[in-house]
Motif scaffolding. Structure first.
Motif, PDB file in Angstrom:
ATOM      1  N   VAL A  50       4.640 -50.237   7.460  1.00 23.62           N
ATOM      2  CA  VAL A  50       4.998 -50.935   6.592  1.00 23.62           C
ATOM      3  C   VAL A  50       3.720 -51.382   5.779  1.00 23.62           C
ATOM      4  N   ILE A  51       2.438 -51.732   6.472  1.00 20.25           N
ATOM      5  CA  ILE A  51       1.484 -52.112   5.722  1.00 20.25           C
ATOM      6  C   ILE A  51       0.903 -50.994   5.128  1.00 20.25           C
TER       7      ILE A  51
ATOM      8  N   PRO B 190       0.729 -49.233  -3.049  1.00 17.33           N
ATOM      9  CA  PRO B 190       1.135 -49.830  -4.392  1.00 17.33           C
ATOM     10  C   PRO B 190       0.544 -50.914  -4.849  1.00 17.33           C
ATOM     11  N   LEU B 191       0.666 -51.958  -3.716  1.00 15.28           N
ATOM     12  CA  LEU B 191       0.073 -53.418  -4.060  1.00 15.28           C
ATOM     13  C   LEU B 191      -1.400 -53.255  -4.866  1.00 15.28           C
ATOM     14  N   LEU B 192      -2.191 -52.257  -4.341  1.00 15.01           N
ATOM     15  CA  LEU B 192      -3.676 -52.623  -4.784  1.00 15.01           C
ATOM     16  C   LEU B 192      -3.401 -51.716  -6.092  1.00 15.01           C
ATOM     17  N   ARG B 193      -2.671 -50.729  -6.306  1.00 17.44           N
ATOM     18  CA  ARG B 193      -2.698 -49.975  -7.515  1.00 17.44           C
ATOM     19  C   ARG B 193      -2.084 -50.906  -8.727  1.00 17.44           C
ATOM     20  N   GLU B 194      -1.075 -51.431  -8.407  1.00 19.99           N
ATOM     21  CA  GLU B 194      -0.403 -52.583  -9.498  1.00 19.99           C
ATOM     22  C   GLU B 194      -1.440 -53.637  -9.908  1.00 19.99           C
TER      23      GLU B 194
ATOM     24  N   GLN C 267     -10.008 -46.331   1.072  1.00 16.04           N
ATOM     25  CA  GLN C 267      -9.239 -45.754   1.856  1.00 16.04           C
ATOM     26  C   GLN C 267      -7.808 -45.394   1.484  1.00 16.04           C
ATOM     27  N   HIS C 268      -7.306 -46.004   0.093  1.00 17.77           N
ATOM     28  CA  HIS C 268      -6.136 -45.218  -0.311  1.00 17.77           C
ATOM     29  C   HIS C 268      -6.319 -44.154  -1.382  1.00 17.77           C
ATOM     30  N   GLY C 269      -7.293 -43.794  -1.470  1.00 17.05           N
ATOM     31  CA  GLY C 269      -7.742 -42.951  -2.565  1.00 17.05           C
ATOM     32  C   GLY C 269      -7.815 -43.270  -4.001  1.00 17.05           C
TER      33      GLY C 269
END
Length: 95
Positions: free
Chosen positions: A51-52, A58-62, A91-93
């Motif tokens: 879940v994390i 998406p949280l970081l992107r938004e 970490q999320h590219g």
């Protein structure tokens, strides 16, 4: 009721003890659907980690988009320091 809170439909309200925020309700519904889909199959990485991993990107992107790429403002909105934000973005590219 707060602005972003929603009342669950009657068929779901019996499962919950109180109204949830729209975000909380969305997560609950999605986790229930995921658990129903996998049945007794074990989640190899653990449900929490899954879940994390699925939510953080998406949280970081938004948040970055909302703050027009300003890492300092995004970090403040997220309640983390800028170095931590940069590490997570990497970490999320997303850097």
């Amino acid at each position: 009721m707060s602005v972003n809170a929603v009342r669950l439909p009657v068929y779901e309200a019996s499962r919950e003890t109180s109204s949830q925020s729209a975000l909380s309700e969305c997560v609950s519904r999605t986790v229930r659907r995921y658990l129903a889909d996998i049945g007794d199959t074990a989640c190899t990485e653990g449900l929490h980690a899954l879940v994390i991993r699925e939510v953080e990107g998406p949280l970081l992107r938004e948040v970055m988009a909302f703050h027009e790429g300003n890492q300092s403002r995004a970090a403040t909105a997220l309640g983390i320091n800028r170095a931590t934000l940069r590490k997570k973005l990497s970490q999320h590219g997303l850097l």
